[in-house]
Design an enzyme around this catalytic site. Structure first.
Site, mmCIF file in Angstrom:
data_model
loop_
_atom_site.group_PDB
_atom_site.id
_atom_site.type_symbol
_atom_site.label_atom_id
_atom_site.label_comp_id
_atom_site.label_asym_id
_atom_site.label_seq_id
_atom_site.Cartn_x
_atom_site.Cartn_y
_atom_site.Cartn_z
ATOM 1 N N HIS A 37 5.876 -5.926 12.742
ATOM 2 C CA HIS A 37 6.924 -6.459 11.887
ATOM 3 C C HIS A 37 8.275 -6.253 12.558
ATOM 4 O O HIS A 37 8.836 -5.154 12.506
ATOM 5 C CB HIS A 37 6.908 -5.753 10.529
ATOM 6 C CG HIS A 37 5.620 -5.892 9.788
ATOM 7 N ND1 HIS A 37 4.479 -5.213 10.153
ATOM 8 C CD2 HIS A 37 5.290 -6.635 8.693
ATOM 9 C CE1 HIS A 37 3.502 -5.523 9.313
ATOM 10 N NE2 HIS A 37 3.964 -6.385 8.431
ATOM 11 N N HIS A 488 -12.420 6.046 -21.271
ATOM 12 C CA HIS A 488 -11.990 7.348 -20.782
ATOM 13 C C HIS A 488 -13.091 8.098 -20.025
ATOM 14 O O HIS A 488 -12.835 9.185 -19.505
ATOM 15 C CB HIS A 488 -11.533 8.224 -21.959
ATOM 16 C CG HIS A 488 -10.163 7.891 -22.462
ATOM 17 N ND1 HIS A 488 -9.785 6.618 -22.808
ATOM 18 C CD2 HIS A 488 -9.069 8.672 -22.674
ATOM 19 C CE1 HIS A 488 -8.530 6.623 -23.219
ATOM 20 N NE2 HIS A 488 -8.078 7.860 -23.140
#
Length: 699
Positions: A37, A488
């Site tokens: 980059h 959960h």
């Protein structure tokens, strides 16, 4: 507020020359690797130059100096810039290392990795993680300063500087961490936002039009601006120095830059994540006054400028060394304690503080055993610092006389406090713990429900990749939650944590195994751990000891000429013990092995492991999770076929066939099939691949 420009840092044409050389070198770096980059490094070169040469207090010749300023590149894809700065500042990064960017086994990998490259503080790349790590670094500094600094002895007064990009600020982990940092009033944290309005998908107007400045103001941050981050070196310097004056708030500096500055493609998305063309790089160099045919060019004037900056860093370290020597003379007890912590040495015999249990001791929930252990650890290890993501009362993660870590002005606690109220911020919590460990002098732990460790998966992975000693205290570990239901109940969480390299997942079956889990997790400075703790009671088992559990797996109950070996973990071990008694009444002889930590068990030699999981009889695993992964240790697996179910815990266990009676019946049927087949039963540990790896490990 008036801020004078230090005469050492009167920016001139040499600084401009150096910034442009950094930009050109970044383009060359990415071009040579044909990967990377270039845009952000070229845009942020001025800020990096000012920060490293004129502001940061660090010694490249001693990159582990305790009081160095910390630098975090949260937008880690811009690391070509980071490596160039480390090279110029004379860290152990040569120009050849820069040229070897992103190549196999180089010390300049595709994103920054702590432990690989000298001068890297934390591993970044997944966006937002470095931002949250920076909050952890800032918390650590304020805590150690409050604990050890004395009048006229500012041992810890460093700042944490974070470069961040639009992508980081879109990630939830950064938002969580920023919110907490504002609440904690971390005036030692300065974040410089590369506001170039470009992400991989294009201009940020496509998806990111919120008012960042207003958001951070609402978080309790100071927000400052640099209008021209491309050329205004004085403006960058003044703004950062102003941020340093604010001791009561973290600061976000919104710095406007042009991505890929100097390229013919500057400001466009194409310069973000792909190498520039050779002709474009040549044209840019010509505009900067450089020879377009010369690559990785560093002017001599630039090297001299950075050499002076390095010398200032060395001098700052030497001045601090004098302070430290004087501190040791006047405060020998505190200095010895600080030295022990920073060197990761544990007090002699500290393990003896952990509770030892006998079979006749009352049963207790896993989380209760954990709270007892935490209380003992907190008494003997003052560097033990942790907290919970809003589940303190459920996790039982706070010892009774703990003091909260808070800004003292809030009257909620003190900077010396060792319990951190993370709020409902699981992801930031673990990422902050990574920063706490990276700073040094602290053993961090965090707490939530095991199911919600998944919310923190990105940071948990980086704990393992970075070899951070972070303890994840994860309660409510199975379908034993009962009424909370499948949303959960963490049926799959253990599988991915066990699959994570370097992670030690502990699922203790009783009080001794809980103590063992804490001992091993604290002693091992190179690995994170996750402790899976029950909400239901765990009886203290016959045959369980801390010493045995510290091997990661052991024979709980031995039997000659056994028909079956059961292997189990956690709350299911006591169920297996009851199932074995039922089978014994039917004339079936059973061995039982407890395997609380696979990672630690694998460190044993083959002879020991085969003594726990031998050949000769079918090995049946029992665990109230998905059975995924158990094939490495057992022939047959009893577990959950899918998600859990809402209802009282005992009824849920019965529904899924995880009662002594159901397990005994299933085991009996399995044994009948093995007897009818009449084949020799070999331990799963005897696979060819495992045996090869075992020999290599102990070679």
């Amino acid at each position: 507020m008036t801020i004078s420009l230090d005469p050492h840092y009167a920016f001139d044409k040499t600084d401009v020359l150096s910034v442009n050389a950094i930009r050109a070198c970044a383009a060359d770096t990415v071009f040579k690797s044909n990967s990377g980059h270039p845009g952000a490094p070229m845009g942020m070169a001025p800020a990096a130059h000012v920060l490293f040469t004129a502001i940061m207090k660090a010694n490249p010749k001693n990159s582990s100096w305790w009081n160095r300023d910390r630098f975090v590149l949260s937008n880690g894809h811009a690391c070509a810039l980071y490596y160039i700065m480390l090279h110029l500042m004379s860290y152990k990064v040569s120009l050849d290392d820069v040229k070897n960017f992103r190549q196999l086994e180089s010390n300049t990998p595709g994103h920054p990795e702590v432990g690989i490259t000298d001068g890297i503080e934390v591993t970044t790349g997944p966006l937002g993680q470095g931002f949250a790590n920076g909050v952890g670094l800032a918390i650590a500094q304020t805590h150690l300063a409050a604990t050890f600094n004395k009048p006229n002895y500012p041992l810890f007064d460093n700042y944490t500087f974070v470069f961040t990009g639009d992508g980081c600020l879109q990630e939830g982990v950064a938002s969580e961490a920023a919110s907490l940092a504002g609440h904690l009033r971390l005036g030692n944290l300065i974040v410089i936002w590369d506001d170039n309005k470009i992400t991989i998908d294009g201009n940020t107007q496509n998806s990111f039009t919120e008012d960042i400045e207003m958001r951070f103001t609402a978080y309790g941050w100071e927000v400052l601006y640099i209008e021209d981050g491309n050329l205004d070196l004085d403006g960058i310097y003044f703004t950062i120095q102003r941020a340093k004056q604010n001791k009561d708030q973290p600061t976000l500096i919104a710095m406007s830059t042009i991505i890929g500055y100097g390229s013919s493609l500057q400001g466009q998305v194409v310069v973000h994540g792909a190498p520039l063309k050779a002709a474009d790089i040549g044209g840019m160099k010509s505009r900067f006054g450089f020879d377009p045919s010369e690559n990785f060019y560093i002017p001599e004037a630039t090297r001299e400028l950075y050499a002076r900056a390095t010398e200032r860093g060395i001098a700052a370290n030497e001045k601090w060394n004098q302070l430290w020597a004087d501190y040791k003379a006047h405060h020998p007890i505190d200095s010895a304690e600080l030295e022990r912590r920073m060197e990761k040495r544990l007090p002699d015999g500290w393990e003896s503080a952990l509770p030892v249990y006998c079979p006749g001791d009352p049963a207790a929930q896993g989380r209760v055993y954990s709270q007892t252990a935490l209380t003992k650890i907190a008494e003997i290890l003052p560097e033990f610092v942790g907290g919970s993501a809003d589940l303190t009362g459920a996790n039982l993660s706070r010892w009774i006389d703990a003091v909260d870590y808070q800004a003292p002005e809030t009257n909620l606690g003190q900077r010396t406090g060792r319990y951190i109220r993370y709020g409902v911020r699981e992801h930031a919590m673990v990422a902050i713990c990574n920063g706490l460990d990276a700073y040094g002098g602290i053993i961090p732990y965090n707490a939530t429900f095991l199911n919600f460790v998944s919310y923190a998966a990105g940071a948990v992975r980086l704990s393992a990749l970075s070899h951070h000693r972070v303890l994840n205290v994860a309660t409510h570990d199975s379908i034993g939650l009962g009424e909370d239901g499948p949303t959960h109940q963490p049926v799959e969480t253990a599988a991915w944590l066990r699959a994570l390299p370097n992670m030690k997942l502990w699922r203790p079956a009783d009080g001794n195994e809980v103590s063992a889990a804490y001992i091993e997790s604290i002693k091992d400075t190179r690995h994170p751990s996750t402790l899976c703790l029950s909400r239901q009671d765990l009886v203290n088992l016959e045959g369980s000891t801390i010493e045995r559990a510290l091997r990661g797996g052991y024979t709980l109950q031995e039997a000659d000429n056994a028909d079956i070996t059961f292997v189990s973990t956690g709350s299911e071990v006591q169920i297996v013990v009851a199932a074995a008694r039922i089978l014994a009444d039917q004339g079936v002889t059973c061995r039982i092995a407890s395997l609380p930590c696979w990672e630690v068990f694998e460190r044993n030699d083959e002879e020991y492991k085969l003594s726990v999981l031998p050949s000769g009889a079918p090995i049946i695993s029992v665990e109230a999770y998905s059975t995924f992964g158990w094939g490495v240790y057992s022939h047959e697996h009893i577990g959950l076929p899918g998600f859990g179910m809402s209802g009282p815990a005992a009824q849920v266990y019965e529904k899924f066939g995880l009662t002594p009676e159901a397990i005994a019946l299933r085991a009996s049927k399995i044994l009948d099939i093995y007897k009818s087949d009449g084949e020799k039963v070999r331990s799963p540990l005897l696979s060819a691949t495992r045996r090869i790896l075992q020999k290599e490990r102990f070679a």
